[in-house]
Design a protein around this motif. Sequence first.
Motif, PDB file in Angstrom:
ATOM      1  N   SER A 168       0.719  -1.092   0.030  1.00 55.91           N
ATOM      2  CA  SER A 168       0.055   0.011   0.022  1.00 55.91           C
ATOM      3  C   SER A 168       0.855   1.239   0.029  1.00 55.91           C
ATOM      4  O   SER A 168       2.100   1.189   0.247  1.00 55.91           O
ATOM      5  CB  SER A 168      -0.828   0.039   1.277  1.00 55.91           C
ATOM      6  N   GLN A 169       0.131   2.328  -0.239  1.00 52.97           N
ATOM      7  CA  GLN A 169       1.066   3.703  -0.252  1.00 52.97           C
ATOM      8  C   GLN A 169       1.683   3.786   1.237  1.00 52.97           C
ATOM      9  O   GLN A 169       2.967   4.094   1.402  1.00 52.97           O
ATOM     10  CB  GLN A 169       0.068   4.785  -0.415  1.00 52.97           C
ATOM     11  N   ILE A 170       0.746   3.455   2.269  1.00 51.79           N
ATOM     12  CA  ILE A 170       1.555   3.846   3.569  1.00 51.79           C
ATOM     13  C   ILE A 170       2.721   2.929   3.989  1.00 51.79           C
ATOM     14  O   ILE A 170       3.589   3.095   4.644  1.00 51.79           O
ATOM     15  CB  ILE A 170       0.568   3.929   4.623  1.00 51.79           C
ATOM     16  N   ALA A 171       2.540   1.606   3.369  1.00 55.17           N
ATOM     17  CA  ALA A 171       3.887   0.736   3.537  1.00 55.17           C
ATOM     18  C   ALA A 171       4.981   0.998   2.872  1.00 55.17           C
ATOM     19  O   ALA A 171       5.960   1.046   3.332  1.00 55.17           O
ATOM     20  CB  ALA A 171       3.211  -0.741   3.032  1.00 55.17           C
ATOM     21  N   ALA A 172       4.661   1.546   1.337  1.00 52.95           N
ATOM     22  CA  ALA A 172       5.803   2.093   0.714  1.00 52.95           C
ATOM     23  C   ALA A 172       6.478   3.074   1.434  1.00 52.95           C
ATOM     24  O   ALA A 172       7.839   3.379   1.592  1.00 52.95           O
ATOM     25  CB  ALA A 172       5.373   2.433  -0.621  1.00 52.95           C
ATOM     26  N   GLN A 173       5.799   4.046   1.877  1.00 52.79           N
ATOM     27  CA  GLN A 173       6.160   5.340   2.664  1.00 52.79           C
ATOM     28  C   GLN A 173       6.917   4.990   4.111  1.00 52.79           C
ATOM     29  O   GLN A 173       7.882   5.544   4.254  1.00 52.79           O
ATOM     30  CB  GLN A 173       5.110   6.221   3.082  1.00 52.79           C
ATOM     31  N   GLY A 174       6.693   3.805   4.672  1.00 49.26           N
ATOM     32  CA  GLY A 174       6.922   3.453   5.869  1.00 49.26           C
ATOM     33  C   GLY A 174       8.492   2.981   5.500  1.00 49.26           C
ATOM     34  O   GLY A 174       9.470   2.900   6.228  1.00 49.26           O
ATOM     35  N   LEU A 175       8.511   1.846   4.662  1.00 46.07           N
ATOM     36  CA  LEU A 175       9.622   1.450   4.130  1.00 46.07           C
ATOM     37  C   LEU A 175      10.673   2.277   3.721  1.00 46.07           C
ATOM     38  O   LEU A 175      11.818   2.212   3.811  1.00 46.07           O
ATOM     39  CB  LEU A 175       9.535   0.304   3.205  1.00 46.07           C
ATOM     40  N   LEU A 176      10.325   3.126   2.924  1.00 47.23           N
ATOM     41  CA  LEU A 176      11.185   4.333   2.638  1.00 47.23           C
ATOM     42  C   LEU A 176      11.790   5.469   3.700  1.00 47.23           C
ATOM     43  O   LEU A 176      12.994   5.419   3.614  1.00 47.23           O
ATOM     44  CB  LEU A 176      10.437   5.362   1.643  1.00 47.23           C
ATOM     45  N   GLY A 177      10.894   5.359   4.746  1.00 48.36           N
ATOM     46  CA  GLY A 177      11.522   6.061   5.594  1.00 48.36           C
ATOM     47  C   GLY A 177      12.505   5.203   6.462  1.00 48.36           C
ATOM     48  O   GLY A 177      13.705   5.596   6.858  1.00 48.36           O
ATOM     49  N   ARG A 178      12.304   3.778   6.749  1.00 48.60           N
ATOM     50  CA  ARG A 178      13.262   2.903   7.262  1.00 48.60           C
ATOM     51  C   ARG A 178      14.361   2.884   6.248  1.00 48.60           C
ATOM     52  O   ARG A 178      15.560   2.969   7.006  1.00 48.60           O
ATOM     53  CB  ARG A 178      12.681   1.514   7.202  1.00 48.60           C
ATOM     54  N   VAL A 179      14.445   2.919   4.987  1.00 48.01           N
ATOM     55  CA  VAL A 179      15.556   3.057   4.182  1.00 48.01           C
ATOM     56  C   VAL A 179      16.306   4.197   4.358  1.00 48.01           C
ATOM     57  O   VAL A 179      17.600   4.039   4.703  1.00 48.01           O
ATOM     58  CB  VAL A 179      15.134   2.760   2.629  1.00 48.01           C
ATOM     59  N   TYR A 180      15.886   5.048   4.621  1.00 48.78           N
ATOM     60  CA  TYR A 180      16.606   6.582   4.792  1.00 48.78           C
ATOM     61  C   TYR A 180      17.203   6.378   6.008  1.00 48.78           C
ATOM     62  O   TYR A 180      18.342   6.857   6.229  1.00 48.78           O
ATOM     63  CB  TYR A 180      15.527   7.680   4.631  1.00 48.78           C
ATOM     64  N   MET A 181      16.481   5.834   7.193  1.00 46.70           N
ATOM     65  CA  MET A 181      17.367   5.441   8.427  1.00 46.70           C
ATOM     66  C   MET A 181      18.548   4.733   8.108  1.00 46.70           C
ATOM     67  O   MET A 181      19.470   5.069   8.746  1.00 46.70           O
ATOM     68  CB  MET A 181      16.353   5.036   9.443  1.00 46.70           C
ATOM     69  N   HIS A 182      18.544   3.842   7.450  1.00 45.61           N
ATOM     70  CA  HIS A 182      19.708   2.865   7.190  1.00 45.61           C
ATOM     71  C   HIS A 182      20.732   3.749   6.544  1.00 45.61           C
ATOM     72  O   HIS A 182      22.013   3.489   6.498  1.00 45.61           O
ATOM     73  CB  HIS A 182      19.011   1.559   6.631  1.00 45.61           C
ATOM     74  N   ARG A 183      20.351   4.677   5.615  1.00 44.87           N
ATOM     75  CA  ARG A 183      21.288   5.598   5.028  1.00 44.87           C
ATOM     76  C   ARG A 183      21.804   6.668   5.802  1.00 44.87           C
ATOM     77  O   ARG A 183      22.632   7.211   5.432  1.00 44.87           O
ATOM     78  CB  ARG A 183      20.648   5.780   3.801  1.00 44.87           C
ATOM     79  N   GLY A 184      21.216   6.804   7.291  1.00 45.44           N
ATOM     80  CA  GLY A 184      21.792   7.778   7.803  1.00 45.44           C
ATOM     81  C   GLY A 184      21.066   9.265   7.173  1.00 45.44           C
ATOM     82  O   GLY A 184      21.845  10.368   7.680  1.00 45.44           O
ATOM     83  N   ASN A 185      20.205   9.221   6.415  1.00 43.20           N
ATOM     84  CA  ASN A 185      19.565  10.415   5.948  1.00 43.20           C
ATOM     85  C   ASN A 185      18.203  10.926   6.865  1.00 43.20           C
ATOM     86  O   ASN A 185      17.168  10.374   6.581  1.00 43.20           O
ATOM     87  CB  ASN A 185      19.181  10.361   4.491  1.00 43.20           C
ATOM     88  N   PHE A 186      18.678  11.450   7.893  1.00 43.64           N
ATOM     89  CA  PHE A 186      17.628  11.706   8.920  1.00 43.64           C
ATOM     90  C   PHE A 186      16.542  12.841   8.412  1.00 43.64           C
ATOM     91  O   PHE A 186      15.527  12.498   8.854  1.00 43.64           O
ATOM     92  CB  PHE A 186      18.085  11.963  10.223  1.00 43.64           C
ATOM     93  N   GLY A 187      16.893  13.536   7.620  1.00 45.58           N
ATOM     94  CA  GLY A 187      15.983  14.424   7.299  1.00 45.58           C
ATOM     95  C   GLY A 187      14.919  14.008   6.444  1.00 45.58           C
ATOM     96  O   GLY A 187      13.610  14.255   6.645  1.00 45.58           O
ATOM     97  N   ASN A 188      15.386  13.169   5.431  1.00 45.46           N
ATOM     98  CA  ASN A 188      14.448  12.486   4.383  1.00 45.46           C
ATOM     99  C   ASN A 188      13.476  11.562   5.079  1.00 45.46           C
ATOM    100  O   ASN A 188      12.239  11.165   4.995  1.00 45.46           O
ATOM    101  CB  ASN A 188      14.910  12.015   3.395  1.00 45.46           C
ATOM    102  N   ALA A 189      14.239  10.792   6.062  1.00 48.50           N
ATOM    103  CA  ALA A 189      13.606   9.748   6.877  1.00 48.50           C
ATOM    104  C   ALA A 189      12.555  10.449   7.739  1.00 48.50           C
ATOM    105  O   ALA A 189      11.184   9.902   7.875  1.00 48.50           O
ATOM    106  CB  ALA A 189      14.543   9.092   7.942  1.00 48.50           C
ATOM    107  N   GLU A 190      12.824  11.619   8.390  1.00 48.04           N
ATOM    108  CA  GLU A 190      11.759  12.246   9.222  1.00 48.04           C
ATOM    109  C   GLU A 190      10.523  12.717   8.444  1.00 48.04           C
ATOM    110  O   GLU A 190       9.504  12.347   8.949  1.00 48.04           O
ATOM    111  CB  GLU A 190      12.221  13.555   9.935  1.00 48.04           C
ATOM    112  N   SER A 191      10.574  13.271   7.321  1.00 48.54           N
ATOM    113  CA  SER A 191       9.514  13.613   6.570  1.00 48.54           C
ATOM    114  C   SER A 191       8.443  12.434   5.900  1.00 48.54           C
ATOM    115  O   SER A 191       7.350  12.579   6.416  1.00 48.54           O
ATOM    116  CB  SER A 191       9.843  14.317   5.224  1.00 48.54           C
ATOM    117  N   HIS A 192       9.141  11.192   5.867  1.00 50.41           N
ATOM    118  CA  HIS A 192       8.302  10.141   5.215  1.00 50.41           C
ATOM    119  C   HIS A 192       7.856   9.335   6.576  1.00 50.41           C
ATOM    120  O   HIS A 192       6.669   9.029   6.537  1.00 50.41           O
ATOM    121  CB  HIS A 192       9.282   9.067   4.478  1.00 50.41           C
ATOM    122  N   LEU A 193       8.571   9.436   7.806  1.00 54.21           N
ATOM    123  CA  LEU A 193       8.133   8.486   8.720  1.00 54.21           C
ATOM    124  C   LEU A 193       6.740   9.486   9.449  1.00 54.21           C
ATOM    125  O   LEU A 193       5.682   8.881   9.832  1.00 54.21           O
ATOM    126  CB  LEU A 193       9.140   8.277   9.665  1.00 54.21           C
TER     127      LEU A 193
END
Length: 439
Positions: free
Chosen positions: A192-217
Motif C-alpha cells: 500500500s501507499q503507507i507501507a511504501a512510505q514507511g519502508l522508504l522512511g526505514r531505508v533513509y534511516m539505514h542511509r543515515g539520511n535523517f531529514g528525508n527519513a523524518e518527513s516520510h515517517l
Amino acid sequence: MKKIYLLLGLLVLTIACEDTDLDQFPPNIASSGSLTDFAGVLNAAYFYQLGAVTPIAVMGDFRADNAFMEEEPFPAFDRFNSDLTDMEDQFFGPLYTALYRSIISANNVIINSTDMTQVGEAKFLRALSYFKLVQVFGDVPVTLFVPDIGDISTFDLTRQPADDIYNNVIIPDLIDAVATLDNGSISSGRASQIAAQGLLGRVYMHRGNFGNAESHLAAVVNGAAAAGISLQDNFADIFGEANDLNSEIIFATQVSSSIVDEYGFSEFWSWSGGLDTKSLTPLDLSLVAAFDASPGDLRRATTINEETLASPKFPQTGGPDHDWIELRLADVILLYAEALNENGSSPENVLDLLDPIRTRAGLAALDHTVLNTQPLVRQAIADERRLELAFEGQRWFDLVRTGTAQSVLNFTDANYLVAPIPISEILVSDGVITQNPGY
C-alpha cells in the motif's frame, strides 16, 4: 485472511524453479510477450518473499544479543569470523535465491503490465527484496529486466555497490510506489501507499539520511488513522495466527500452511520458540537483563519465557500460519522519534512520541528532564526498540545501522557486518560474483 494465496496454489506449480541456481530462468513461466494478465506473476513476487522470512528472522535476533544457537556449527551466528559460511545451505542460500526470484517476477510486472497498481506493488516488492539483500550481503548483482533463456550467457552478474542500489533502485522504486498506490488494499495484506512510505522512511534511516527519513515517517505516523492503522490496545494481540493483519500491521509477508513454502527447514516461529534441536533454549540472558531493567513491562510475558528460555511471541499453536511482520506502527513511531532526535528536536518532543507505546507496556512516560541530551534520548529509543521488537528480526540490523554492533557484541572486524555471499552463486557465475572480505 490469506487473500494473496487464494489464487496462488496453481500458479506456484506452473512457475516455481526447481533448480536453485539463479541463472536458471523458470522453465515453465510464460514469456512476457504472451501474457496479458500479470496478476499471477505479481502473486509469485509475493510468494517468493516467504523464502526470505526465516533467514532474516534468524539473522535479526540470533546474530545479535537476543538469541543464540547451541549445536555446532550453528553457534557461528555468534562468532564473528569466517565460520558463518557454514550457514549457507540453511540460511544465506535460500535467502539469496528467494529474493532474486521475487525480483525477476516483479521485473516482469514492472516492464510489461499496464495496470499501474500492479506496477506499484511490484516496485514495492522489488525495493523490499533489494533492501534485504544489501542489508545482509552488501554489494550484490542487479537485474532490472526479465531474462530470456538465450540471454543467460550475457548476464552482468558483477556485484554493484550497495550505495548505487539504494540510490538507483530501492529509493526510486519506493518513491514510485508511494506515488502510485493507495491505502485501499491494507486489509488484504497487499503493498500500500503507507507501507511504501514507511519502508522508504526505514531505508533513509539505514542511509543515515535523517531529514528525508523524518518527513516520510511523519507522513506514516500522521496518516495512520486515516489509513485504518492504529496501535493495538494489548501488546499480545499483535502476534499469533488469530491476529494476522491486525490494525497495527502496515505490511506483513503472509504465511499459510495451505501453500507449500520453498524454504525447506525449520520456520522462524520454531527457532524463537526453541523447537529446533539446534537451539532448544535460544533466549539470550542479555535480553532477560534488558527486561529486568524495565520492571513491570507487560511485553515481557509475550516476549520471553524464563522457564523454557525461549520466546512465546509466535506461539507453536498456529505456527505454520503466523504472518511475518515486516512493518508495524510502533516500529515506525520509534523510527520517527529516532529521526527527530538525530535532527535536533527537543527531548520533550521526541520522548512524548513514546508515551503510547510505553503506556501499553504498563510503563510510565520517560522523564525528559532526566533524559535531556541527544545521546541519552538516542539510547532510550534504542532500549525501547529492543524490548518492543525482540524476535521480530530487527535487533541485528538496528545495531548495524546505528554503528553500535561491534561495541555491543564485542567484535572488531567490520568485515563481519555483512554475511558471506553463497558459494554456490560464486561457482555458478564462474567467479564473476565475488566473495565478501573475511570469508
